[in-house]
Enzyme design. Structure first.
Site, PDB file in Angstrom:
ATOM      1  N   ASP A 103      -8.045  24.847 -20.445  1.00  0.00           N
ATOM      2  CA  ASP A 103      -8.760  24.916 -18.720  1.00  0.00           C
ATOM      3  C   ASP A 103      -9.932  25.586 -18.974  1.00  0.00           C
ATOM      4  OD1 ASP A 103      -5.992  25.116 -17.407  1.00  0.00           O
ATOM      5  OD2 ASP A 103      -5.702  27.538 -18.479  1.00  0.00           O
ATOM      6  N   GLY A 110       0.195  26.612 -10.024  1.00  0.00           N
ATOM      7  CA  GLY A 110       0.557  25.226 -10.167  1.00  0.00           C
ATOM      8  C   GLY A 110       1.615  26.615 -11.030  1.00  0.00           C
ATOM      9  N   SER A 122       3.403  21.568 -22.079  1.00  0.00           N
ATOM     10  CA  SER A 122       3.045  22.517 -21.623  1.00  0.00           C
ATOM     11  C   SER A 122       3.700  23.876 -20.808  1.00  0.00           C
ATOM     12  CB  SER A 122       3.486  21.340 -20.505  1.00  0.00           C
ATOM     13  OG  SER A 122       4.275  23.446 -18.928  1.00  0.00           O
ATOM     14  N   LYS A 142      -4.105  18.696 -13.199  1.00  0.00           N
ATOM     15  CA  LYS A 142      -4.178  20.322 -12.352  1.00  0.00           C
ATOM     16  C   LYS A 142      -4.599  20.625 -11.588  1.00  0.00           C
ATOM     17  CE  LYS A 142      -3.364  21.531 -16.896  1.00  0.00           C
ATOM     18  NZ  LYS A 142      -2.452  22.630 -16.532  1.00  0.00           N
ATOM     19  N   GLN A 148       4.123  25.720 -18.914  1.00  0.00           N
ATOM     20  CA  GLN A 148       4.651  26.150 -17.432  1.00  0.00           C
ATOM     21  C   GLN A 148       6.030  25.411 -17.382  1.00  0.00           C
ATOM     22  OE1 GLN A 148       1.626  24.827 -14.370  1.00  0.00           O
ATOM     23  NE2 GLN A 148       0.398  26.121 -14.812  1.00  0.00           N
ATOM     24  N   LYS A 200      -4.266  35.692 -15.607  1.00  0.00           N
ATOM     25  CA  LYS A 200      -3.804  34.620 -14.703  1.00  0.00           C
ATOM     26  C   LYS A 200      -2.661  35.008 -14.939  1.00  0.00           C
ATOM     27  CE  LYS A 200      -5.306  31.087 -13.221  1.00  0.00           C
ATOM     28  NZ  LYS A 200      -4.273  29.879 -13.213  1.00  0.00           N
ATOM     29  N   SER A 201      -2.609  34.111 -16.299  1.00  0.00           N
ATOM     30  CA  SER A 201      -0.645  34.054 -16.730  1.00  0.00           C
ATOM     31  C   SER A 201      -0.316  35.223 -17.446  1.00  0.00           C
ATOM     32  CB  SER A 201      -1.323  33.035 -18.306  1.00  0.00           C
ATOM     33  OG  SER A 201      -1.875  31.552 -18.589  1.00  0.00           O
TER      34      SER A 201
HETATM   35  C1  S3P Z   1      -0.187  28.105 -17.539  1.00  0.00           C
HETATM   36  C2  S3P Z   1      -0.504  27.403 -18.172  1.00  0.00           C
HETATM   37  C3  S3P Z   1      -0.956  26.215 -18.184  1.00  0.00           C
HETATM   38  C4  S3P Z   1      -2.309  26.223 -17.907  1.00  0.00           C
HETATM   39  C5  S3P Z   1      -2.285  27.271 -16.130  1.00  0.00           C
HETATM   40  C6  S3P Z   1      -1.786  29.052 -17.326  1.00  0.00           C
HETATM   41  C7  S3P Z   1       0.973  29.354 -18.272  1.00  0.00           C
HETATM   42  O1  S3P Z   1      -0.656  25.067 -17.466  1.00  0.00           O
HETATM   43  O2  S3P Z   1      -3.287  25.131 -17.184  1.00  0.00           O
HETATM   44  O3  S3P Z   1      -3.527  27.268 -16.126  1.00  0.00           O
HETATM   45  O4  S3P Z   1       0.179  30.195 -16.841  1.00  0.00           O
HETATM   46  O5  S3P Z   1       1.472  28.662 -18.024  1.00  0.00           O
HETATM   47  P1  S3P Z   1       0.290  23.945 -17.961  1.00  0.00           P
HETATM   48  O6  S3P Z   1       1.931  24.637 -18.701  1.00  0.00           O
HETATM   49  O7  S3P Z   1       0.410  23.113 -16.965  1.00  0.00           O
HETATM   50  O8  S3P Z   1      -1.071  22.934 -19.467  1.00  0.00           O
END
Ligand code: S3P
Length: 445
Positions: free
Chosen positions: A325, A100, A173, A352, A175, A27-28
């Site tokens: 996760d 998110g 994070s 989350k 993200q 997914k990422s």
């Molecule tokens: C992700 C980062 C994580 C993870 C999310 C995917 C990403 O979140 O929990 O499922 O793709 O960068 P956080 O950055 O809020 O920890």
């Protein structure tokens, strides 16, 4: 992309889980491949893209920003990009659904483009904190307006010319780190982002893959990433590996159902995503990685998971960023291990898709597990025997809570039911069918 609401029930598997399966794309990496494709000059081809709701939201947003995004008959995705700084103002609200990652990364992309955009999401996403990206991104000159507490919907007006960012991310994070880096792409000069602990580095890998100049220095447990702004990103093909976070659910099922031996092929093994496998090794799990190889700049391998007795462990807080996760499904595994598993420092798990500390404890408790929460630690006691089960789990719009509960049901005495299975499609379309192919017994309730 309306969700079709339904319950699912998981009954104890009647035979061991066996065979060779593959899980959908990461997914990422899928979100990032679409975004980088849209910001590059030329045509990017993506194979193995996760076609889950979350990623389809990103695809739709990239189209709304002027990129051409097409699903080809051979299953690959083609993105004709507009170049860094070339995105156009979207004519309507961008709806990021449950995601998110899509929302926060997109804030980074939008902040340094001279355009106005409005973003919203579903009930889960609208309660999640966005201030963590709004605050750092505002320093590039973007103006944000959001609901009370920095919640979606939000509006952003990007500046005529963005300033580069210099930012120390206060929480681990990926993200937030990625949002700052994506913003820095369209600002002249060097954007510098420091993270206190190393988190998944798919953005850094993909920046390089598309031709940007990035430097990464180790800094204690964390890293300092420096990005040279306004590069000409060149279209680059991406082969998305299987998602290790999705593989975790099949791994768990094989570890819970006696006699199982399951091969999960083509799983991404980025070292900043592999905390679960380190923990399972400490618990005594028999997991062998075969056929290690590199795929599009990311390590990949086939996991051979065999059932065996597991024991409880103390999971240090430092491991949280690299298995963030996976805690719900680790807790499910721990409920069938011998002894106590203490998972420390799960503060980030509370923001989350749901508050996963509470949701995980509740899913186990309703199925007869002994579980406690102490501050931000989750503690699960097991005695190596199957739990009673029989619970109805409230998933609270959270795909991973739903999947963790259904995995649990493969081993409990009585079936486990989830009140809402629709959100599983956000990250793992085909989950129930794949579980059943491997030998689990999932059906509509
Ligand atoms: C992700 C980062 C994580 C993870 C999310 C995917 C990403 O979140 O929990 O499922 O793709 O960068 P956080 O950055 O809020 O920890």
């Amino acid at each position: 992309m309306d969700i079709v609401s339904h319950r699912l029930v998981s009954r104890r598997a009647t035979a061991p889980l066996a065979g060779r399966i593959a899980v959908p794309g990461d997914k990422s990496i899928s979100h990032r491949a679409l975004m980088f494709g849209a910001l590059a000059v030329g045509e990017t081809r993506i194979s193995g893209l996760l076609e889950g709701e979350d990623v389809l939201r990103t695809a739709a947003a990239m189209r709304a920003l002027g990129a051409e995004v097409a699903h080809e008959p051979d299953g690959t995705w083609r993105v004709a990009g507009r170049g860094v700084g070339g995105l156009v103002e979207p004519a309507d609200v961008l709806d990021m659904g449950n995601s998110g990652t899509a929302a926060r990364l997109l804030c980074g992309v939008l902040a340094s483009h001279h355009l106005f955009a409005v973003m919203t999401g579903d009930g889960s996403l609208r309660r999640r904190p966005m201030r963590r990206v709004i605050d750092p991104l505002s320093a590039c000159g973007a103006r944000f307006a959001a609901r009370e507490g920095g919640r979606l919907p939000l509006a952003v007006q990007g500046p005529k010319e963005a300033l580069p960012l210099e930012y120390r991310v206060p929480v681990p994070s990926a993200q937030v780190k990625s949002a700052a880096l994506l913003c820095g792409l369209n600002a002249p000069g060097i954007t510098r982002v420091e993270e206190p602990e190393a988190t998944r580095d798919h953005t850094e890998n993909m920046l390089r893959h598309f031709g940007a100049t990035v430097q990464v220095e180790e800094a204690g447990r964390g890293r300092i990433i420096s990005l040279q702004g306004q590069p000409e990103l060149r279209a680059a093909d991406v082969a998305v590996p299987g998602d290790p976070s999705s593989a975790a659910f099949l791994t768990a099922a094989a570890l819970l159902v006696p006699g199982s031996r399951l091969t999960i092929a083509g799983v991404g093994l980025n070292e900043l995503r592999c905390g679960l496998y380190a923990t399972l090794g400490e618990m005594g799990a028999d997991i062998v990685v075969e056929n290690r190889r590199m795929q599009g700049g990311e390590p990949v391998g086939d996991l051979v998971v065999s059932y065996g007795e597991l024991h409880g462990v103390d999971v240090p807080w430092e491991r949280a960023p690299i298995m963030i996760d996976e805690y719900p499904v680790l807790a499910v595994i721990a409920s069938h291990a011998v002894g106590t598993t203490r998972m420390r420092g799960l503060k980030e798990l509370r923001v989350k898709e749901s508050d996963r500390v509470n949701a995980t404890a509740a899913l186990l408790a309703v199925n007869g597990a002994r579980v406690e929460i102490e501050g931000d630690d989750l503690i699960v006691h097991g005695d190596g025997r199957a739990l009673p089960g029989g619970g109805l789990v409230e998933t609270d719009m959270d795909h991973r809570i739903a999947m963790a509960a259904l995995v649990l049901g493969a081993a409990t005495d009585q079936p486990v039911t989830v009140d809402e299975a629709a959100f599983i499609d956000t990250s793992f379309p085909g989950f129930a069918a794949l579980m059943n192919d491997a030998g689990a017994v999932l059906s509509p309730a």
